[in-house]
Enzyme design. Structure first.
Site, PDB file in Angstrom:
ATOM      1  N   ASP A 228       1.067  -1.159  -0.080  1.00 54.28           N
ATOM      2  CA  ASP A 228      -0.038  -0.193   0.110  1.00 54.28           C
ATOM      3  C   ASP A 228       0.984   1.168  -0.051  1.00 54.28           C
ATOM      4  O   ASP A 228       1.809   1.458   0.731  1.00 54.28           O
ATOM      5  CB  ASP A 228      -0.915   0.026   1.234  1.00 54.28           C
ATOM      6  CG  ASP A 228      -1.836  -1.275   0.954  1.00 54.28           C
ATOM      7  OD1 ASP A 228      -2.245  -1.619   2.427  1.00 54.28           O
ATOM      8  OD2 ASP A 228      -2.315  -1.636   0.259  1.00 54.28           O
ATOM      9  N   ASP A 383     -13.389  -3.085  -1.101  1.00 55.54           N
ATOM     10  CA  ASP A 383     -13.040  -2.510  -0.012  1.00 55.54           C
ATOM     11  C   ASP A 383     -14.446  -2.858   0.869  1.00 55.54           C
ATOM     12  O   ASP A 383     -14.948  -1.928   1.015  1.00 55.54           O
ATOM     13  CB  ASP A 383     -12.797  -1.362   0.031  1.00 55.54           C
ATOM     14  CG  ASP A 383     -11.194  -1.082  -0.669  1.00 55.54           C
ATOM     15  OD1 ASP A 383     -11.465  -0.245  -1.443  1.00 55.54           O
ATOM     16  OD2 ASP A 383     -10.450  -2.029  -0.350  1.00 55.54           O
TER      17      ASP A 383
END
Ligand code: 1PR
Length: 527
Positions: A228, A383
């Site tokens: 990330d 998500d």
């Protein structure tokens, strides 16, 4: 020796260029039909659909000289769809004629037990000796395709290797100096580089004893390292890691290291794929200040396993009013060395519009990128957040029995989609979402779970089962891995095709090899 590379504007040709340079060879780009005829060795990496490749070859006047060269038996190595266009035609593009060097038709993998496309590491069984496989010791190689060359439609004297994926298919062909492989040697680690080197090596193609490999081949479960990435307050691009997507500690963006160095480390440690998520991509515009493009170009120089990049892939109008399509952004990423792109927030928007209108617009980000680069190049990053309900009947959304009871002891929950990195909840459940994404042409699901992210408490098994049951495309399970045993649990309790982790790898709590040993110990195939 004149090595020429035929690039018709396909997706990730940068990787084969990097591989050839990494092996110490120089090459020239094909710019004319003469280059195709006169090259001592021709390399033809294919990405995308059968029809698109043939259209581009004909548009550039390359189809005829290529046929001439192949019929003359001059040295040739075709990769992936470049193997398929040697055939007369393909189910992928009905009515489009291939180069017709081989008489048969390319077929689509039957949907059923195995996810389609085939994305991952599988074996090959050489059925005749070839210098291409000198030194090959049965390592798994990287495949990413939905269509295959059938044994029955390939003359035996052309068949070089077979692979099994629900059915046996031809994974490599060769006659004389003309060879082509369905797998991507430039993305198959050191074993793949050795095959490219065997082809490019100067002089006569001497066949050294090819080691006998397993008669049947098995697809491995993939272990993926995820980085990330975002800029920290000082503006440096760092690898960060959230706890349930919260990436700040004491106000600072957690800094777990430099993206290029970490990616290189995971390549060396045996990661099967590496994923970069630009987690603030929804804020900025990837083609403006370009840090992710530079990152990709740097990484693809010496990392020879598949690279996926996500974050901010969507339509965009910049400050000067210039309009960019999602396809423009994706194309820039592919040219920079990405093998797959991942769409997050924009996919939710696309699906909401698709469900509202009940019809495909044809120009959504998913449809555009999938039609040009192939479904296998389009990953959807989901998500979701748990939404507890008092009973299964309390909502029209698809519920599961929750392994973790709700705050008031609720036994059921559904998974709500979010955008902008979990900041905004949408009235869409994960099943509605992934089913629509597959219908729109996506090739793989990256299934995160905000509730589990960074918790080291294990994967959200019930969510993974629910999504795996809803789609026939591969599913990458992500979020929550805390130890190697969590991966063993994942692959024994679900049909996930791959397991992804971030925190435990960044913090060196668990090694990629340790994870592979743990899943092999429970009978899973690993690379
Ligand atoms: O919405 O298209 O711009 O894409 C943004 C991308 O960035 C999406 O793919 C979204 O998943 C990701 N993202 C956005 N915000 C965050 C955040 O953490 N604040 N990270 C974020 C997503 C999830 C995983 C993570 C696993 C494994 N990260 O990829 O790596 O949960 O972590 P763990 O092993 O440590 O538990 P768009």
């Amino acid at each position: 020796m004149k090595i020429a590379l035929l690039d018709y504007g396909a997706g990730n040709v940068r990787s084969i260029r990097n591989a050839v340079r990494h092996l110490g060879f120089s090459f020239s780009e094909v710019t004319s039909r003469e280059d195709i005829i006169s090259a001592d060795k021709l390399l033809f990496p294919g990405v995308g659909s059968f029809g698109l490749v043939m259209e581009q070859l004909r548009l550039r006047g390359y189809a005829e000289p290529l046929r001439e060269r192949l019929l003359a038996g001059k040295p040739f190595l075709g990769i992936c769809v470049a193997l398929q266009v040697l055939y007369a035609g393909s189910e992928e593009s009905p009515g489009v004629e291939g180069l017709g060097i081989l008489p048969g038709q390319i077929r689509r993998f039957p949907s059923g037990e195995n996810a389609v496309p085939q994305i991952g590491w599988n074996g090959i069984t050489p059925v005749k000796s070839s210098s291409l496989f000198n030194g090959y010791c049965g390592e798994k190689l990287y495949f990413v395709h939905s269509y295959f060359a059938p044994l029955a439609e390939t003359p035996v004297d052309w068949q070089l290797s077979h692979t099994n994926y629900g059915c046996d298919f031809v994974s490599a062909v060769e006659k004389g100096a003309v060879s082509a492989v369905q797998f991507h040697p430039e993305k198959s680690g050191e074993a793949g580089l050795a095959i490219v080197k065997n082809y490019l090596r100067e002089g006569e193609r001497i066949v050294l004893s090819n080691r006998k490999t397993a008669s049947d081949t098995k697809m491995a479960k993939r272990i993926i390292a995820c980085l990330d990435v975002r800029s920290n307050d000082a503006g440096d691009l760092v690898v960060t890691k959230g706890d349930q997507y919260a990436v700040r500690a004491e106000g600072e963006v957690r800094n777990l290291g430099k993206p290029v160095a970490l990616a290189r480390r995971y390549y060396e440690e045996g990661a099967d794929e590496i994923t970069f998520l630009n987690i603030t991509g929804f804020r900025s515009f990837p083609l403006k200040d370009q840090p992710m493009i530079d990152l990709l170009e740097e990484c693809s120089k010496n990392i020879f396993v598949p690279l996926t990049i996500g974050g901010g892939i969507r339509e965009f109008v910049d400050s000067s009013g210039e309009k960019y399509s999602a396809l423009d952004v994706a194309s820039a990423y592919f040219r920079a060395g990405a093998d797959k792109i991942s769409i997050g927030s924009d996919a939710v928007k696309v699906v909401e519009e698709y469900i509202r209108s009940g019809k495909k617009s044809g120009d959504s980000s998913i449809e555009q990128i999938s039609s040009v680069y192939g479904a296998q190049a389009v990953v959807i990053s989901v998500d979701p957040k748990r939404k507890y309900v008092a009973s299964a009947e309390a909502t029209s959304h698809s519920v599961v029995r929750a392994a973790t009871p709700g705050p008031n002891g609720e036994e059921y929950c559904w998974y709500q989609c979010t955008v902008k990195g979990g900041r905004e909840e949408r009235d869409l459940d994960v099943v509605q979402f992934v089913v629509a994404c597959e219908e729109l042409g996506a090739g793989e699901i990256l299934l995160n779970c905000i509730d589990r992210d960074g918790t080291n408490s294990g994967f959200e098994i019930e969510l993974i089962r629910q999504v795996k049951a809803a789609v026939s495309i591969p599913v990458i399970a992500s979020s929550g891995a805390g130890c190697a045993a969590h991966f063993a649990q994942l692959f024994t309790e679900t049909k996930a095709d791959a397991g992804l982790a971030a925190g435990i790898f960044h913090r060196r709590e668990v090694g990629i090899n340790e994870v592979k040993q743990a899943i092999a110990a429970v009978g899973m195939e690993v690379r």
